[in-house]
Design an enzyme around this catalytic site. Structure first.
Site, PDB file in Angstrom:
ATOM      1  N   TRP A 103       0.830  -1.211   0.000  1.00 26.35           N
ATOM      2  CA  TRP A 103       0.000   0.000   0.000  1.00 26.35           C
ATOM      3  C   TRP A 103       0.857   1.250   0.000  1.00 26.35           C
ATOM      4  CZ3 TRP A 103      -4.279  -0.775  -2.117  1.00 26.35           C
ATOM      5  CH2 TRP A 103      -5.020  -1.932  -1.873  1.00 26.35           C
ATOM      6  N   ASP A 173      -1.996   6.879   6.084  1.00 27.07           N
ATOM      7  CA  ASP A 173      -3.018   5.999   5.505  1.00 27.07           C
ATOM      8  C   ASP A 173      -3.358   4.994   6.587  1.00 27.07           C
ATOM      9  OD1 ASP A 173      -4.527   4.073   4.266  1.00 27.07           O
ATOM     10  OD2 ASP A 173      -3.083   3.611   2.686  1.00 27.07           O
ATOM     11  N   LYS A 197     -12.597  -1.497   5.912  1.00 25.74           N
ATOM     12  CA  LYS A 197     -11.886  -2.437   6.769  1.00 25.74           C
ATOM     13  C   LYS A 197     -12.343  -2.302   8.216  1.00 25.74           C
ATOM     14  CE  LYS A 197      -8.800  -2.867   3.195  1.00 25.74           C
ATOM     15  NZ  LYS A 197      -8.046  -2.006   2.282  1.00 25.74           N
TER      16      LYS A 197
HETATM   17  C1  PLP Z   1      -7.419  -1.440   1.319  1.00 25.58           C
HETATM   18  C2  PLP Z   1      -6.363  -0.425   1.464  1.00 25.58           C
HETATM   19  C3  PLP Z   1      -6.220   0.636   0.561  1.00 25.58           C
HETATM   20  C4  PLP Z   1      -7.077   0.765  -0.675  1.00 25.58           C
HETATM   21  O1  PLP Z   1      -8.348   1.107  -0.348  1.00 25.58           O
HETATM   22  P1  PLP Z   1      -9.491   1.355  -1.466  1.00 25.58           P
HETATM   23  O2  PLP Z   1     -10.548   1.993  -0.654  1.00 25.58           O
HETATM   24  O3  PLP Z   1      -9.841   0.011  -2.017  1.00 25.58           O
HETATM   25  O4  PLP Z   1      -8.910   2.241  -2.509  1.00 25.58           O
HETATM   26  C5  PLP Z   1      -5.244   1.574   0.810  1.00 25.58           C
HETATM   27  N1  PLP Z   1      -4.436   1.474   1.878  1.00 25.58           N
HETATM   28  C6  PLP Z   1      -4.531   0.470   2.760  1.00 25.58           C
HETATM   29  C7  PLP Z   1      -3.604   0.429   3.937  1.00 25.58           C
HETATM   30  C8  PLP Z   1      -5.499  -0.512   2.587  1.00 25.58           C
HETATM   31  O5  PLP Z   1      -5.604  -1.502   3.474  1.00 25.58           O
END
Ligand code: PLP
Length: 362
Positions: A103, A173, A197
């Site tokens: 990521w 993030d 998540k």
């Molecule tokens: C799942 C995830 C993403 C991507 O998320 P989307 O909403 O599908 O674009 C980005 N960063 C992390 C750490 C993730 O777990």
């Protein structure tokens, strides 16, 4: 009784049963208005109430002082990978990134489309997965920001402390670990997270940021992709993903009613200890993919000694009511995602299943 799986999906992932039940109750008639929340204007007083309350709850749970704003955007965390450099990476600056896994890599790659980037630190190139030591993170003076991925969902690694960046704004993030533990959120100029998540359903991406940090953008940035557009309009510039925001609202109330972030953290530590202890006490039958000091309390990654055994593990786990234990397609092996809404009982059942599987196959 409703049948509920032992849900270890990585995302979209488990939601609290109480939240689903309340949403079910209000599905057809939201608070006596004779309509679903999906059937009304985002300019209605009912929706404005949901919008404002959800923003307030998030700031409260994060313990943030005034000066921070909450936005509900679309396009996933992946769109934030682009919006961040688009809005913040000006010509005389560099975007600094800590490389911790898939990521972080995506965020870093996207920034290269817009400007100069700087690799502030990296995980081990080979061997067990880890988070670099804070003392190894270098932040140049001309950094527009330092970007960290607080939890690498695929690798199963997590920052346990965050760097002090002085006058350089820190961006996180937190897609896969927001609200999983208490931490000093005021260290961050901006936090963002795809909701699917640990916060709610897919369809909404939450941005929490210092208002002054996001107030200017280069002229050419499209209206919808400028943070200031959404800040000025209290996140109601255009039609928001109303149902997703409504579910996030219920999830935040659930977290608050359960004692907030410190209780979430305690539960997540206890839950994951059940599985990590099973791995560590297996005499090498199971092996964790992350170094012990970088282990995540949201995504447990591990392996068995052969692909054949891993296939048998997945197959038997599915037959026993477990869902989502297959590792991400890019790394294989096994992964159990243990977000806030995954109950202790699911982790206990998994640890028991793992011990039993070892007895039969060890
Ligand atoms: C799942 C995830 C993403 C991507 O998320 P989307 O909403 O599908 O674009 C980005 N960063 C992390 C750490 C993730 O777990």
């Amino acid at each position: 009784m409703t049948k509920r799986a032992y849900n270890f999906n990585a995302g979209p992932a488990a939601l609290p049963l109480e939240v689903l039940q309340q949403a079910q109750q209000e599905f057809v008639d939201f608070k006596g208005i004779g309509m679903s929340i999906m059937e009304i204007s985002h300019r209605s007083k009912e929706y404005e109430q949901v919008n404002g309350e959800t923003q307030q709850l998030l700031l409260e749970l994060l313990g943030l002082p005034s000066g921070y704003k909450v936005l509900f955007l679309q396009g996933g965390a992946s769109t934030q990978f682009a919006m961040i450099p688009m809005n913040l990476l000006t010509a005389d600056k560099v975007g600094a990134y800590v490389m911790t896994g898939s990521w972080a890599e995506k965020a870093y790659q996207e920034a290269q489309l817009f400007g100069e980037t700087f690799l502030a630190a990296s995980s081990n190139e080979s061997g067990p997965l880890n988070i670099p030591a804070l003392s190894d993170i270098r932040v140049p003076d001309n950094a527009a920001y330092l970007h960290v991925t607080s939890n690498e969902t695929i690798a199963g690694t997590q920052f346990h402390e965050f760097p002090d960046t002085g006058s350089v704004p820190l961006i996180g993030d937190m897609s896969s670990d927001i609200l999983s533990r208490s931490f000093d959120a005021s260290k961050f100029a901006m936090i963002y997270a795809g909701a699917q998540k640990n916060l709610g359903p897919s369809g909404v991406t939450v941005v929490v940021a210092r208002e002054d940090f996001l107030k200017d953008s280069p002229k050419h940035v499209p209206t919808m992709l400028r943070y200031s557009t959404h800040i000025k309009n209290d996140s109601l510039y255009n039609t928001p993903p109303a149902y997703s925001v409504y579910i996030v609202n219920l999830v935040l109330k659930w977290i608050k009613a359960n004692g907030g972030l410190s209780v979430m953290e305690q539960r997540n530590i206890e839950k994951t200890a059940l599985v990590y202890d099973t791995i560590d006490n297996s005499g090498g039958f199971y092996e964790g993919l992350a170094t012990k000091d970088s282990r995540s309390i949201m995504n447990i990654t591990f392996k068995l000694q052969s692909e054949e055994l891993e296939k048998a593990f997945i197959k038997e786990s599915e037959a026993n009511g477990f869902v989502g234990l297959k590792g991400h397609r890019s790394v294989g092996h096994l992964r159990a995602s243990t977000y806030n809404a995954v109950p202790y009982e699911s982790c206990k059942a998994l640890a028991d299943f793992m011990a039993d599987f070892q007895k039969r196959n060890g």
